[in-house]
Design a protein around this motif. Structure first.
Motif, PDB file in Angstrom:
ATOM      1  N   ALA A  24       0.779  -1.214  -0.012  1.00 15.84           N
ATOM      2  CA  ALA A  24      -0.116   0.047  -0.004  1.00 15.84           C
ATOM      3  C   ALA A  24       0.735   1.312   0.069  1.00 15.84           C
ATOM      4  CB  ALA A  24      -1.038   0.003   1.356  1.00 15.84           C
ATOM      5  N   LYS A  25       1.946   1.470   0.938  1.00 15.01           N
ATOM      6  CA  LYS A  25       2.844   2.337   1.016  1.00 15.01           C
ATOM      7  C   LYS A  25       3.529   2.596  -0.461  1.00 15.01           C
ATOM      8  CE  LYS A  25       6.421   4.731   3.581  1.00 15.01           C
ATOM      9  NZ  LYS A  25       7.344   4.555   4.653  1.00 15.01           N
ATOM     10  N   ALA A  26       3.897   1.371  -1.001  1.00 15.12           N
ATOM     11  CA  ALA A  26       4.830   1.654  -2.148  1.00 15.12           C
ATOM     12  C   ALA A  26       3.861   2.115  -3.335  1.00 15.12           C
ATOM     13  CB  ALA A  26       5.185   0.370  -2.558  1.00 15.12           C
ATOM     14  N   ALA A  27       2.737   1.692  -3.528  1.00 16.40           N
ATOM     15  CA  ALA A  27       1.894   2.051  -4.609  1.00 16.40           C
ATOM     16  C   ALA A  27       1.256   3.558  -4.524  1.00 16.40           C
ATOM     17  CB  ALA A  27       0.539   1.130  -4.700  1.00 16.40           C
ATOM     18  N   MET A  28       1.073   3.776  -3.111  1.00 17.41           N
ATOM     19  CA  MET A  28       0.242   5.175  -2.644  1.00 17.41           C
ATOM     20  C   MET A  28       1.120   6.291  -2.283  1.00 17.41           C
ATOM     21  SD  MET A  28      -2.851   4.019  -3.344  1.00 17.41           S
ATOM     22  CE  MET A  28      -4.178   5.230  -2.974  1.00 17.41           C
ATOM     23  N   ALA A  62     -13.074   0.678  -2.500  1.00 20.00           N
ATOM     24  CA  ALA A  62     -12.977  -0.127  -1.428  1.00 20.00           C
ATOM     25  C   ALA A  62     -12.535  -1.411  -1.667  1.00 20.00           C
ATOM     26  CB  ALA A  62     -14.301   0.157  -0.556  1.00 20.00           C
ATOM     27  N   LYS A  63     -13.281  -1.958  -2.405  1.00 17.01           N
ATOM     28  CA  LYS A  63     -12.803  -3.437  -2.917  1.00 17.01           C
ATOM     29  C   LYS A  63     -11.381  -3.743  -3.333  1.00 17.01           C
ATOM     30  CE  LYS A  63     -14.305  -7.356  -5.481  1.00 17.01           C
ATOM     31  NZ  LYS A  63     -15.109  -8.125  -6.414  1.00 17.01           N
ATOM     32  N   LYS A  84      -5.112  -4.282  -3.967  1.00 17.13           N
ATOM     33  CA  LYS A  84      -4.788  -4.208  -5.629  1.00 17.13           C
ATOM     34  C   LYS A  84      -4.417  -2.668  -5.524  1.00 17.13           C
ATOM     35  CE  LYS A  84      -7.752  -7.692  -7.498  1.00 17.13           C
ATOM     36  NZ  LYS A  84      -8.790  -7.953  -8.264  1.00 17.13           N
ATOM     37  N   TRP A  85      -3.417  -2.341  -4.886  1.00 15.89           N
ATOM     38  CA  TRP A  85      -2.900  -0.964  -4.505  1.00 15.89           C
ATOM     39  C   TRP A  85      -2.481  -0.307  -5.824  1.00 15.89           C
ATOM     40  CZ3 TRP A  85      -4.721   0.886  -0.452  1.00 15.89           C
ATOM     41  CH2 TRP A  85      -4.982  -0.076   0.607  1.00 15.89           C
ATOM     42  N   GLU A 138      -3.563  -0.766  -8.986  1.00 15.74           N
ATOM     43  CA  GLU A 138      -4.591  -0.554  -9.682  1.00 15.74           C
ATOM     44  C   GLU A 138      -5.429   0.373  -9.236  1.00 15.74           C
ATOM     45  OE1 GLU A 138      -3.856  -3.674  -8.659  1.00 15.74           O
ATOM     46  OE2 GLU A 138      -4.076  -5.104 -10.110  1.00 15.74           O
ATOM     47  N   LEU A 139      -5.536   0.763  -7.836  1.00 18.20           N
ATOM     48  CA  LEU A 139      -6.122   1.856  -7.051  1.00 18.20           C
ATOM     49  C   LEU A 139      -5.412   2.861  -7.574  1.00 18.20           C
ATOM     50  CD1 LEU A 139      -8.551   2.868  -5.322  1.00 18.20           C
ATOM     51  CD2 LEU A 139      -6.833   2.399  -3.359  1.00 18.20           C
ATOM     52  N   ALA A 140      -4.063   3.063  -7.214  1.00 17.21           N
ATOM     53  CA  ALA A 140      -3.471   4.092  -7.561  1.00 17.21           C
ATOM     54  C   ALA A 140      -3.734   4.805  -9.051  1.00 17.21           C
ATOM     55  CB  ALA A 140      -1.961   4.088  -7.142  1.00 17.21           C
ATOM     56  N   LYS A 141      -3.456   3.899 -10.035  1.00 18.34           N
ATOM     57  CA  LYS A 141      -3.687   4.123 -11.504  1.00 18.34           C
ATOM     58  C   LYS A 141      -4.966   4.749 -11.683  1.00 18.34           C
ATOM     59  CE  LYS A 141      -3.551   2.241 -16.113  1.00 18.34           C
ATOM     60  NZ  LYS A 141      -3.893   0.998 -16.731  1.00 18.34           N
ATOM     61  N   TRP A 142      -6.016   4.145 -11.015  1.00 18.34           N
ATOM     62  CA  TRP A 142      -7.577   4.624 -11.073  1.00 18.34           C
ATOM     63  C   TRP A 142      -7.648   6.076 -10.546  1.00 18.34           C
ATOM     64  CZ3 TRP A 142     -11.732   6.476  -8.776  1.00 18.34           C
ATOM     65  CH2 TRP A 142     -12.797   6.416  -9.478  1.00 18.34           C
ATOM     66  N   GLN A 143      -7.139   6.128  -9.546  1.00 14.20           N
ATOM     67  CA  GLN A 143      -7.257   7.642  -8.733  1.00 14.20           C
ATOM     68  C   GLN A 143      -6.767   8.538  -9.640  1.00 14.20           C
ATOM     69  OE1 GLN A 143      -6.323   7.063  -4.697  1.00 14.20           O
ATOM     70  NE2 GLN A 143      -8.374   6.372  -4.279  1.00 14.20           N
ATOM     71  N   ASP A 144      -5.485   8.313 -10.218  1.00 13.12           N
ATOM     72  CA  ASP A 144      -4.744   9.007 -11.183  1.00 13.12           C
ATOM     73  C   ASP A 144      -5.415   9.513 -12.584  1.00 13.12           C
ATOM     74  OD1 ASP A 144      -2.536   9.541  -9.402  1.00 13.12           O
ATOM     75  OD2 ASP A 144      -1.447   7.804 -10.339  1.00 13.12           O
TER      76      ASP A 144
END
Length: 187
Positions: free
Chosen positions: A95-99, A164-165, A171-172, A174-180
């Motif tokens: 999580a820390k690495a991706a976010m 949240a899923k 899936k950090w 993927e989440l970081a990419k989606w939020q970007d």
């Protein structure tokens, strides 16, 4: 020299300059106008929307099939559905690495669009974990927001269960990419 004639020229010259500037500005603007063709972008977004709708329909079909199985098989089928799910351990390092920041487990504020006050509203409503939020319907998320009053009408919880899923399933990236790719949770 007559001052009344001079006074007329003080008004007439700026007026003529303004009219000439307006005409030239109009002609220059009209000459440079081009039509922008967004049909390719529109088609791409329509295809993406169709894929997402198909995914949503498939998920709804699975949910309906699971409910039908629970109705047919009774408590045994329902228990089989819940026991097949195992808790996914939280990976703080990933999580820390991706976010790019320290992430606490089940911190709802990681979801784009949820701040401290909205997080508190969800916790008060009994939605305290990423898993719980991922299983909450968008309409139920909207009900929680509606309970906060008019100031929360601008928020759109459409993507919150999906985000949240991703958190719950680690899936950090993927989440970081989606939020970007999305501006405050919006397309």
């Amino acid at each position: 020299m007559d001052f009344s004639t001079m006074n007329i020229w003080c008004w007439l010259i700026p007026l003529l300059v303004g009219v000439l500037c307006a005409i030239f500005g109009y002609l220059l603007g009209k000459g440079n106008s081009t039509t922008i063709d967004n049909s390719a972008d529109l088609k791409l977004l329509q295809d993406k929307n169709a894929k997402l709708q198909a995914d949503l329909d498939a998920c709804k079909g699975k949910l309906t099939a699971g409910a039908a199985m629970a109705g047919v098989g009774g408590a045994v089928a329902a228990a089989a559905l819940t026991t097949n799910e195992k808790a996914i351990p939280f990976d703080a390092a990933a999580a820390k690495a991706a976010m790019g920041k320290v992430i606490k487990k089940d911190d709802l504020k990681v979801v784009e669009g949820i701040g401290p006050k909205i997080s508190g509203m969800f916790i008060d409503a009994g939605i305290k974990t990423w898993k719980a939020l991922s299983e909450t319907s968008v309409s139920d998320c909207q009900k929680v927001l509606d309970g906060g009053g008019d100031r929360y009408k601008i928020h759109d919880p459409a993507s919150w269960p999906m985000q949240a899923k991703m958190c719950y399933e680690n899936k950090w990236k993927e989440l970081a990419k989606w939020q970007d790719e999305h501006d405050h949770g919006k397309l």
